[in-house]
Design a protein around this motif. Structure first.
Motif, PDB file in Angstrom:
ATOM      1  N   ILE A  45      39.485  50.286  -9.355  1.00  0.00           N
ATOM      2  CA  ILE A  45      39.897  48.903  -9.071  1.00  0.00           C
ATOM      3  C   ILE A  45      38.672  48.034  -8.821  1.00  0.00           C
ATOM      4  O   ILE A  45      38.552  46.929  -9.354  1.00  0.00           O
ATOM      5  CB  ILE A  45      40.842  48.861  -7.854  1.00  0.00           C
ATOM      6  CG1 ILE A  45      42.121  49.626  -8.170  1.00  0.00           C
ATOM      7  CG2 ILE A  45      41.165  47.422  -7.471  1.00  0.00           C
ATOM      8  CD1 ILE A  45      43.068  49.726  -7.014  1.00  0.00           C
ATOM      9  N   ILE A  46      37.732  48.552  -8.028  1.00  0.00           N
ATOM     10  CA  ILE A  46      36.530  47.754  -7.725  1.00  0.00           C
ATOM     11  C   ILE A  46      35.765  47.476  -9.009  1.00  0.00           C
ATOM     12  O   ILE A  46      35.291  46.357  -9.244  1.00  0.00           O
ATOM     13  CB  ILE A  46      35.637  48.501  -6.717  1.00  0.00           C
ATOM     14  CG1 ILE A  46      36.371  48.700  -5.390  1.00  0.00           C
ATOM     15  CG2 ILE A  46      34.362  47.733  -6.459  1.00  0.00           C
ATOM     16  CD1 ILE A  46      35.706  49.681  -4.471  1.00  0.00           C
ATOM     17  N   GLU A  47      35.666  48.478  -9.862  1.00  0.00           N
ATOM     18  CA  GLU A  47      34.942  48.331 -11.123  1.00  0.00           C
ATOM     19  C   GLU A  47      35.530  47.188 -11.959  1.00  0.00           C
ATOM     20  O   GLU A  47      34.804  46.391 -12.544  1.00  0.00           O
ATOM     21  CB  GLU A  47      35.054  49.637 -11.905  1.00  0.00           C
ATOM     22  CG  GLU A  47      33.780  50.073 -12.562  1.00  0.00           C
ATOM     23  CD  GLU A  47      33.889  51.496 -13.062  1.00  0.00           C
ATOM     24  OE1 GLU A  47      35.019  51.976 -13.275  1.00  0.00           O
ATOM     25  OE2 GLU A  47      32.846  52.129 -13.234  1.00  0.00           O
ATOM     26  N   GLN A  48      36.893  47.138 -11.996  1.00  0.00           N
ATOM     27  CA  GLN A  48      37.521  46.075 -12.777  1.00  0.00           C
ATOM     28  C   GLN A  48      37.338  44.716 -12.129  1.00  0.00           C
ATOM     29  O   GLN A  48      37.162  43.706 -12.808  1.00  0.00           O
ATOM     30  CB  GLN A  48      39.026  46.353 -12.932  1.00  0.00           C
ATOM     31  CG  GLN A  48      39.342  47.544 -13.804  1.00  0.00           C
ATOM     32  CD  GLN A  48      40.779  47.974 -13.620  1.00  0.00           C
ATOM     33  OE1 GLN A  48      41.688  47.161 -13.612  1.00  0.00           O
ATOM     34  NE2 GLN A  48      40.997  49.266 -13.460  1.00  0.00           N
ATOM     35  N   ALA A  49      37.392  44.709 -10.770  1.00  0.00           N
ATOM     36  CA  ALA A  49      37.372  43.416 -10.077  1.00  0.00           C
ATOM     37  C   ALA A  49      35.978  42.830 -10.009  1.00  0.00           C
ATOM     38  O   ALA A  49      35.799  41.622 -10.104  1.00  0.00           O
ATOM     39  CB  ALA A  49      37.944  43.587  -8.669  1.00  0.00           C
ATOM     40  N   ILE A  50      34.970  43.683  -9.866  1.00  0.00           N
ATOM     41  CA  ILE A  50      33.632  43.169  -9.551  1.00  0.00           C
ATOM     42  C   ILE A  50      33.055  42.347 -10.698  1.00  0.00           C
ATOM     43  O   ILE A  50      32.263  41.431 -10.481  1.00  0.00           O
ATOM     44  CB  ILE A  50      32.706  44.354  -9.168  1.00  0.00           C
ATOM     45  CG1 ILE A  50      31.462  43.860  -8.429  1.00  0.00           C
ATOM     46  CG2 ILE A  50      32.264  45.168 -10.379  1.00  0.00           C
ATOM     47  CD1 ILE A  50      31.594  43.833  -6.958  1.00  0.00           C
ATOM     48  N   ASP A  51      33.477  42.643 -11.922  1.00  0.00           N
ATOM     49  CA  ASP A  51      32.911  41.918 -13.066  1.00  0.00           C
ATOM     50  C   ASP A  51      33.653  40.635 -13.383  1.00  0.00           C
ATOM     51  O   ASP A  51      33.165  39.821 -14.165  1.00  0.00           O
ATOM     52  CB  ASP A  51      32.899  42.826 -14.298  1.00  0.00           C
ATOM     53  CG  ASP A  51      31.766  43.824 -14.228  1.00  0.00           C
ATOM     54  OD1 ASP A  51      30.714  43.460 -13.680  1.00  0.00           O
ATOM     55  OD2 ASP A  51      31.949  44.965 -14.688  1.00  0.00           O
ATOM     56  N   SER A  52      34.840  40.480 -12.818  1.00  0.00           N
ATOM     57  CA  SER A  52      35.633  39.313 -13.212  1.00  0.00           C
ATOM     58  C   SER A  52      35.915  38.383 -12.037  1.00  0.00           C
ATOM     59  O   SER A  52      36.913  37.676 -12.035  1.00  0.00           O
ATOM     60  CB  SER A  52      36.945  39.778 -13.849  1.00  0.00           C
ATOM     61  OG  SER A  52      37.529  40.772 -13.059  1.00  0.00           O
ATOM     62  N   ILE A  53      35.037  38.366 -11.044  1.00  0.00           N
ATOM     63  CA  ILE A  53      35.258  37.449  -9.918  1.00  0.00           C
ATOM     64  C   ILE A  53      35.045  36.019 -10.398  1.00  0.00           C
ATOM     65  O   ILE A  53      33.957  35.689 -10.885  1.00  0.00           O
ATOM     66  CB  ILE A  53      34.293  37.744  -8.759  1.00  0.00           C
ATOM     67  CG1 ILE A  53      34.397  39.203  -8.327  1.00  0.00           C
ATOM     68  CG2 ILE A  53      34.570  36.836  -7.567  1.00  0.00           C
ATOM     69  CD1 ILE A  53      33.386  39.596  -7.283  1.00  0.00           C
ATOM     70  N   PRO A  54      36.071  35.168 -10.293  1.00  0.00           N
ATOM     71  CA  PRO A  54      35.875  33.784 -10.727  1.00  0.00           C
ATOM     72  C   PRO A  54      35.023  32.998  -9.729  1.00  0.00           C
ATOM     73  O   PRO A  54      34.869  33.417  -8.580  1.00  0.00           O
ATOM     74  CB  PRO A  54      37.304  33.238 -10.785  1.00  0.00           C
ATOM     75  CG  PRO A  54      38.098  34.115  -9.907  1.00  0.00           C
ATOM     76  CD  PRO A  54      37.417  35.429  -9.802  1.00  0.00           C
ATOM     77  N   GLU A  55      34.483  31.891 -10.178  1.00  0.00           N
ATOM     78  CA  GLU A  55      33.706  31.026  -9.291  1.00  0.00           C
ATOM     79  C   GLU A  55      34.642  30.275  -8.358  1.00  0.00           C
ATOM     80  O   GLU A  55      35.829  30.150  -8.612  1.00  0.00           O
ATOM     81  CB  GLU A  55      32.898  30.017 -10.119  1.00  0.00           C
ATOM     82  CG  GLU A  55      31.762  30.624 -10.916  1.00  0.00           C
ATOM     83  CD  GLU A  55      30.718  31.290 -10.027  1.00  0.00           C
ATOM     84  OE1 GLU A  55      30.298  30.650  -9.046  1.00  0.00           O
ATOM     85  OE2 GLU A  55      30.337  32.444 -10.302  1.00  0.00           O
ATOM     86  N   GLY A  56      34.095  29.779  -7.279  1.00  0.00           N
ATOM     87  CA  GLY A  56      34.926  28.984  -6.384  1.00  0.00           C
ATOM     88  C   GLY A  56      34.357  28.966  -4.984  1.00  0.00           C
ATOM     89  O   GLY A  56      33.361  29.628  -4.687  1.00  0.00           O
ATOM     90  N   ASP A  57      35.022  28.189  -4.124  1.00  0.00           N
ATOM     91  CA  ASP A  57      34.604  28.090  -2.730  1.00  0.00           C
ATOM     92  C   ASP A  57      35.557  28.943  -1.907  1.00  0.00           C
ATOM     93  O   ASP A  57      36.774  28.770  -1.977  1.00  0.00           O
ATOM     94  CB  ASP A  57      34.649  26.623  -2.288  1.00  0.00           C
ATOM     95  CG  ASP A  57      34.250  26.461  -0.833  1.00  0.00           C
ATOM     96  OD1 ASP A  57      33.739  27.451  -0.266  1.00  0.00           O
ATOM     97  OD2 ASP A  57      34.439  25.367  -0.279  1.00  0.00           O
TER      98      ASP A  57
END
Lengths: 169, 372
Positions: free
Chosen positions: B277-289
């Protein structure tokens, strides 16, 4: 001569034989502070930090601190976490079972003074020093392993300055 | 011939006992060395969570949820914060959701490492404990980079996060994923498939699935009995439905389904799924505040909300009643360890005293979570 180096200025050694002269205080204190066996006993969150400190990364063994499960084997007890009223009587009893000389290290804000539970914690003892005497307080919620190590070194210093003849505060 | 019996003996295990994982007391009724009844006595770590929740404002309760289940503070925060957000009806930015998922999965890894390490310790194997804590330090280091704390973070806020993640965190997390996979293989070889360990845990404390479901058992303890139930899949919260991962269940690879070994191995396998799960999430974190949705004042309208999440120990739920003021009227926590421990009497009967230690360890209880 690792051992003798640690006793440093308190030792007089004769060149010819295996004779050293030192004071009883120095010898006793040195042996006590180098093998403080600790009670295998955790209460709450701080116990996890205590375990982390005794595990490989921080390694309490190098201070001669080994966890023992029975109160009759131990020299120090780390009060690691929130002391509730139900647990307080047990801790008092465990303390009474320990052979003298015994030392207490209060770890974390809960054991020091009630910590985050001081105001509304109807079942929390506001400080372990209300039931047993404490030698060293380590603040923090929970204290970092480095802080715990510092507290244990402070305790070693305290033991080093003990005297059989006069009572030191 | 009448069956030979010894006189019944009552034995106290705890509250000061090295393998009760805290301050739990078990009253064992023994026939010789065979356990006839186990009665858990709770309340040695009752820290008045619900009373505190009444007296504090909504954000002030978050640090107390940290201290409930201190091995997975992030998941506790997440569950409580989700419940408050449901009450407020606010949407959080997608970046926040991603970071929350990464944090709770990292926390799951840390929690399971402690579970595996201490379980090895319970069975008399000291080495896995040392290895697991070494790896856990690496996970804690990541939390430290982001929010400064090692164990209790107060990181997940209502509507956002206390700090944004840094590029250093991302590179170190990727390093951790690379590092942990071979380490888990090593720990599995060292402990999970160790003959002595299997002898101690296989076919001990068999928990049938129907008993588990009736008692409200959840998490790896339930999945060890072969029930494919994980709230991240069955009732997805946050953004778990975006990720691809498997539910690990006990398959009776060694021993039988529902025994201590199967409960244990679910945790070892779940670490791999968390890494996925971390592997999938870490590369696709969108930008934002991360703080754009944090409300100035948390004052929900009168009402109630319940949110349940899959914590490393099981189903963790928060039920909040609001009377429209700044403080919650009541917060009830449904803690997984409390429900899981309730089956201990049923499954320990007929086993030896030493097996009770293994059964208790296989639940992976945390006393802060049981007594609250």
């Amino acid at each position: 001569m690792g051992i003798l180096n640690k006793l440093d200025n308190s030792v007089e050694q004769f060149e010819s034989g295996n004779i050293i002269i030192t004071s009883m205080d120095k010898l006793l204190n040195w042996s006590r502070l180098s093998s403080m066996w600790q009670m295998f006993f955790g209460l709450a969150c701080c116990a996890i930090e205590m375990m982390a400190t005794s595990a490989s990364h921080y390694d309490l063994d190098r201070f001669g601190i080994i966890p023992r499960p029975s109160p009759r084997h131990v020299d120090i007890i780390l009060i690691s976490g929130t002391v509730t009223l139900k647990m307080a009587t047990r801790i008092k009893r465990l303390y009474d079972e320990m052979p003298a000389p015994k030392y207490i290290l209060s770890m974390g804000s809960c054991a020091n003074c009630g910590g985050p539970y001081w105001e509304h914690g109807y079942h929390v003892l506001k400080g372990i020093d209300r039931i047993i005497p404490v030698d060293v307080y380590v603040p923090g919620c929970p204290p970092r392993p480095e802080a715990l190590l510092e507290g244990l070194i402070k305790l070693q210093e305290r033991i080093r300055n003990q005297s059989l003849a006069k009572h030191t505060a | 011939m009448a069956e030979l019996r010894t006189e019944e003996m009552i034995l106290n295990m705890g509250p000061q006992h090295p393998s009760t994982h805290g301050v739990l007391r078990l009253v064992l009724t023994l026939n010789g060395e065979i356990v006839e009844e186990v009665k858990p006595v709770l309340g040695y770590l009752h820290r008045c969570f619900e009373k505190h929740a009444e007296a504090m404002t909504y954000p002030q309760v978050i640090p107390y949820t940290d201290r409930m289940d201190y091995l997975n503070a992030m998941s506790n925060e997440l569950a409580y914060v989700l419940a408050v957000e449901k009450l407020l009806g606010i949407e959080v930015p997608e970046r926040v959701e991603y970071i929350r998922v990464i944090m709770s999965e990292l926390q799951r890894i840390a929690s399971h490492l402690v579970a595996i390490g201490t379980y090895g310790n319970d069975s008399g194997a000291m080495t896995p404990f040392l290895y697991c804590f070494m790896d856990r330090e690496k996970v804690l280091e990541l939390f430290e980079i982001v929010c400064g704390a090692r164990m209790l973070y107060n990181y997940i806020w209502v509507g956002g996060l206390s700090h944004d993640i840094t590029p250093e965190f991302i590179t170190k997390t990727k390093e951790l994923i690379k590092y942990l996979r071979p380490r888990m293989k090593m720990i599995n070889n060292l402990l999970s498939y160790n003959k002595i360990f299997i002898e101690r845990t296989a076919k001990i404390g068999i928990l049938p699935p129907e008993v588990a479901i009736n008692a409200g058992v959840s998490g790896p303890t339930l999945r060890g009995s072969g029930v494919k139930y994980d709230l991240r899949k069955s009732d997805p919260y946050s953004i778990y439905n975006k990720f691809d991962f498997d539910i690990c269940v006990g398959t009776g690879e060694r021993g039988v389904v529902g025994d201590c070994w199967n409960r244990y191995i679910v945790r070892a396998y779940e670490i791999e799924q968390s890494l996925r799960i971390i592997e999938q999430a870490i590369d696709s974190i969108p930008e934002g505040d991360v703080q754009s949705a944090v409300p100035k004042r948390v004052k929900p309208v009168a009402g109630e909300s319940y949110v349940r999440t899959e914590s490393p120990k099981g189903e963790l739920g928060y039920y909040i009643i609001s009377d429209g003021s700044l403080n919650p009227y009541r917060v009830k926590a449904r803690s997984p360890s409390f429900c899981n421990i309730s089956v201990i009497n049923q499954i320990s009967r007929g086993h030896m005293i030493a097996d009770v230690v293994m059964i208790l360890g296989s639940f992976d209880i945390v006393l802060g979570c049981i007594d609250r």
